[in-house]
Design a protein around this motif. Structure first.
Motif, PDB file in Angstrom:
ATOM      1  N   VAL A  28       1.196  -9.252  13.170  1.00 46.96           N
ATOM      2  CA  VAL A  28       2.384  -9.062  13.998  1.00 46.96           C
ATOM      3  C   VAL A  28       2.782  -7.600  14.118  1.00 46.96           C
ATOM      4  O   VAL A  28       3.626  -7.243  14.938  1.00 46.96           O
ATOM      5  N   ASP A  29       2.210  -6.750  13.270  1.00 49.74           N
ATOM      6  CA  ASP A  29       2.655  -5.354  13.260  1.00 49.74           C
ATOM      7  C   ASP A  29       1.497  -4.528  12.728  1.00 49.74           C
ATOM      8  O   ASP A  29       0.411  -5.052  12.481  1.00 49.74           O
ATOM      9  N   ASN A  30       1.745  -3.233  12.501  1.00 47.45           N
ATOM     10  CA  ASN A  30       0.645  -2.379  12.050  1.00 47.45           C
ATOM     11  C   ASN A  30       0.392  -2.456  10.552  1.00 47.45           C
ATOM     12  O   ASN A  30      -0.478  -1.754  10.033  1.00 47.45           O
ATOM     13  N   GLY A  31       1.149  -3.302   9.864  1.00 47.18           N
ATOM     14  CA  GLY A  31       1.001  -3.413   8.412  1.00 47.18           C
ATOM     15  C   GLY A  31       2.286  -2.965   7.740  1.00 47.18           C
ATOM     16  O   GLY A  31       3.141  -2.339   8.372  1.00 47.18           O
ATOM     17  N   PRO A  49      -1.264  -1.246  -1.639  1.00 41.74           N
ATOM     18  CA  PRO A  49      -1.123  -1.727  -3.016  1.00 41.74           C
ATOM     19  C   PRO A  49       0.131  -2.585  -3.196  1.00 41.74           C
ATOM     20  O   PRO A  49       0.125  -3.552  -3.951  1.00 41.74           O
ATOM     21  N   THR A  50       1.190  -2.258  -2.479  1.00 45.65           N
ATOM     22  CA  THR A  50       2.432  -3.045  -2.598  1.00 45.65           C
ATOM     23  C   THR A  50       2.212  -4.465  -2.102  1.00 45.65           C
ATOM     24  O   THR A  50       2.600  -5.437  -2.752  1.00 45.65           O
ATOM     25  N   LEU A  51       1.561  -4.597  -0.944  1.00 46.39           N
ATOM     26  CA  LEU A  51       1.309  -5.948  -0.424  1.00 46.39           C
ATOM     27  C   LEU A  51       0.335  -6.692  -1.334  1.00 46.39           C
ATOM     28  O   LEU A  51       0.502  -7.880  -1.581  1.00 46.39           O
ATOM     29  N   ARG A  52      -0.652  -5.975  -1.870  1.00 42.96           N
ATOM     30  CA  ARG A  52      -1.589  -6.645  -2.783  1.00 42.96           C
ATOM     31  C   ARG A  52      -0.836  -7.242  -3.969  1.00 42.96           C
ATOM     32  O   ARG A  52      -1.107  -8.357  -4.386  1.00 42.96           O
ATOM     33  N   SER A  53       0.112  -6.484  -4.536  1.00 42.70           N
ATOM     34  CA  SER A  53       0.811  -7.061  -5.702  1.00 42.70           C
ATOM     35  C   SER A  53       1.773  -8.168  -5.290  1.00 42.70           C
ATOM     36  O   SER A  53       1.960  -9.131  -6.041  1.00 42.70           O
TER      37      SER A  53
END
Ligand SMILES: C[S@@+](CC[C@H](N)C(=O)[O-])C[C@H]1O[C@@H](n2cnc3c(N)ncnc32)[C@H](O)[C@@H]1O
Length: 196
Positions: A117-120, A160-164
């Motif tokens: 939906v967005d660039n991440g 890294p934030t999304l991964r956690s």
């Protein structure tokens, strides 16, 4: 976001382009990563798939090329994007609205949720989409997935934030770099995925 100006237009070079409020969102020249987003879950046998963001329809087309796919339910914020879409398949349903609202209404019957939906999370075009990458919504995505189901997120960069955040609600978190060719340069987009 309701007052956004959305334009889907054919450029002089022949490419189809999507712009929101004058800002380039995507075109149909380099679509490897959009199609790869679908392939990540097709490789895991997904049949019932929920998608956030129709765009120019490359992810959805790649899903529907697989005869094993039973249903693709899409939330797309902008009616003009839906009007420009040429995908015609009885397994596809596109709903106008925010992916967060659509997920909230769903039972836990999906094999995959795909978000583009967005660039991440670190390169937002719409500030409101920050919530799409946040803890509460990632937990909601886990809720609508069957055991073994996959959440896969397109991003222009690894996060890294999304991964956690994914690791708090899922197992097997992966970040795949997808090589793309952009205006003559070799670059990479990312697909972050995790399994329930
Ligand atoms: C980059 S495009 C998606 C590209 C798509 N994967 C493809 O293959 O063409 C992002 C789309 O998400 C839509 N969008 C943005 N925020 C949204 C939200 N919160 N819920 C649903 N759709 C959203 C935009 O209008 C745009 O059409």
């Amino acid at each position: 976001m309701d007052s956004d100006e959305v334009v889907v237009r054919r450029r002089v070079d022949g490419a189809l382009e999507l712009r929101v409020n004058g800002v380039f969102v995507m075109d149909d020249v380099e679509t490897t990563s959009e199609r790869r987003l679908a392939q990540v879950v097709l490789e895991r046998g997904a049949r019932d798939v929920l998608v956030g963001g129709l765009g120019l329809g490359f992810t959805v087309r790649a899903l529907l090329e697989d005869a094993n796919v039973r249903m693709v339910l899409v939330a797309e914020l902008h009616p003009d994007v839906i009007a420009a879409c040429t995908v015609d398949d009885s397994r596809l349903e596109v709903v106008i609205g925010d992916i967060r609202d659509l997920v909230a209404e769903q039972p836990p019957t999906f094999d995959a949720v795909l978000l583009d939906v967005d660039n991440g999370p670190d390169h937002l075009v719409h500030v409101a989409n920050a919530a799409v990458y946040g803890d509460a919504f990632v937990a909601e995505c886990a809720r609508v997935l069957r055991p073994g189901g996959t959440l896969a997120v397109w991003s222009m960069a690894d996060s890294p934030t999304l991964r956690s955040t994914l690791a708090a609600h899922f197992d097997d978190v992966e970040a795949e770099s997808v090589p793309v060719r952009l205006q003559g340069r070799d670059e990479a987009y990312w697909i972050l995925s995790a399994r329930r």
